[in-house]
Design a protein around this motif. Structure first.
Motif, PDB file in Angstrom:
ATOM      1  N   VAL A  37     -24.993  49.941 104.523  1.00  0.00           N
ATOM      2  CA  VAL A  37     -24.718  48.572 104.960  1.00  0.00           C
ATOM      3  C   VAL A  37     -25.916  47.673 104.660  1.00  0.00           C
ATOM      4  N   LYS A  61     -23.432  53.068 111.989  1.00  0.00           N
ATOM      5  CA  LYS A  61     -22.672  52.416 113.056  1.00  0.00           C
ATOM      6  C   LYS A  61     -21.813  51.284 112.520  1.00  0.00           C
ATOM      7  N   ARG A  62     -22.319  50.576 111.509  1.00  0.00           N
ATOM      8  CA  ARG A  62     -21.537  49.519 110.876  1.00  0.00           C
ATOM      9  C   ARG A  62     -20.907  50.090 109.608  1.00  0.00           C
ATOM     10  N   ASP A  63     -19.875  49.392 109.134  1.00  0.00           N
ATOM     11  CA  ASP A  63     -19.171  49.924 107.972  1.00  0.00           C
ATOM     12  C   ASP A  63     -18.859  48.820 106.966  1.00  0.00           C
ATOM     13  N   VAL A  65     -16.188  47.175 106.485  1.00  0.00           N
ATOM     14  CA  VAL A  65     -15.454  46.045 107.049  1.00  0.00           C
ATOM     15  C   VAL A  65     -16.444  45.043 107.647  1.00  0.00           C
ATOM     16  N   ASP A  66     -17.499  45.527 108.261  1.00  0.00           N
ATOM     17  CA  ASP A  66     -18.539  44.634 108.781  1.00  0.00           C
ATOM     18  C   ASP A  66     -19.200  43.850 107.647  1.00  0.00           C
ATOM     19  N   VAL A  67     -19.476  44.538 106.545  1.00  0.00           N
ATOM     20  CA  VAL A  67     -20.053  43.865 105.375  1.00  0.00           C
ATOM     21  C   VAL A  67     -19.074  42.830 104.843  1.00  0.00           C
ATOM     22  N   GLN A  69     -16.802  41.119 106.423  1.00  0.00           N
ATOM     23  CA  GLN A  69     -16.775  39.939 107.285  1.00  0.00           C
ATOM     24  C   GLN A  69     -17.924  38.998 106.935  1.00  0.00           C
ATOM     25  N   TRP A  70     -19.089  39.560 106.714  1.00  0.00           N
ATOM     26  CA  TRP A  70     -20.259  38.780 106.327  1.00  0.00           C
ATOM     27  C   TRP A  70     -20.051  38.128 104.954  1.00  0.00           C
ATOM     28  N   THR A  91      -7.090  51.564 110.400  1.00  0.00           N
ATOM     29  CA  THR A  91      -8.096  51.191 109.403  1.00  0.00           C
ATOM     30  C   THR A  91      -7.551  50.128 108.464  1.00  0.00           C
ATOM     31  N   ARG A  94      -7.417  46.826 110.174  1.00  0.00           N
ATOM     32  CA  ARG A  94      -8.764  46.249 110.302  1.00  0.00           C
ATOM     33  C   ARG A  94      -9.215  45.643 108.974  1.00  0.00           C
ATOM     34  N   ASP A  98      -9.986  41.102 107.185  1.00  0.00           N
ATOM     35  CA  ASP A  98     -11.172  40.641 106.459  1.00  0.00           C
ATOM     36  C   ASP A  98     -10.872  40.126 105.064  1.00  0.00           C
TER      37      ASP A  98
END
Length: 120
Positions: A37, A61-63, A65-67, A69-70, A91, A94, A98
């Motif tokens: 990440v 902990k982040r994946d 999908v978190d990237v 969103q950013w 999944t 989710r 995004d």
């Protein structure tokens, strides 16, 4: 597919190299690769890529999908192609939150990737 710039975000080095080879077969330019990440944030921010090939699970902990969103917030024109082995409904739901350009389920075939990179 000349002048198409791609960043690959994939924690498995062998899969990342396979994706790089597929992209290069299509004459696309891999302008960056990230395996975590933290690397993804840096590589994407400093690239001129039009596409990100994004794995979901990146070993922390982040994946992905978190990237994603950013990316959507800072580079909304960048197209996100999720390449994941996780096809369970939670999944996929989710990922759909995004703004994915495409979702490909591993193992992918070269023609699937070509279609994703040439679709409008």
């Amino acid at each position: 597919m000349n002048n198409v710039n791609i960043v690959i975000v994939e924690d498995d080095v062998l899969i990342a190299e396979d994706l790089r080879a597929m992209c290069e077969e299509f004459d696309a330019n891999v302008v960056g690769m990230a395996h975590s990440v933290e690397e993804a944030f840096d590589v994407i921010e400093n690239s001129d890529a039009q596409y990100v090939l994004m794995d979901v699970r990146l070993g922390g902990k982040r994946d992905g999908v978190d990237v994603a969103q950013w990316v959507y917030d800072v580079k909304p024109d960048m197209k996100l192609v999720f390449i994941t082995g996780s096809n369970e409904p939670p999944t996929i739901e989710r990922i759909h939150q995004d703004h994915p350009f495409r979702i490909l389920i591993k193992p992918i075939q070269p023609e699937q990737l070509r279609e994703a990179l040439t679709a409008k």
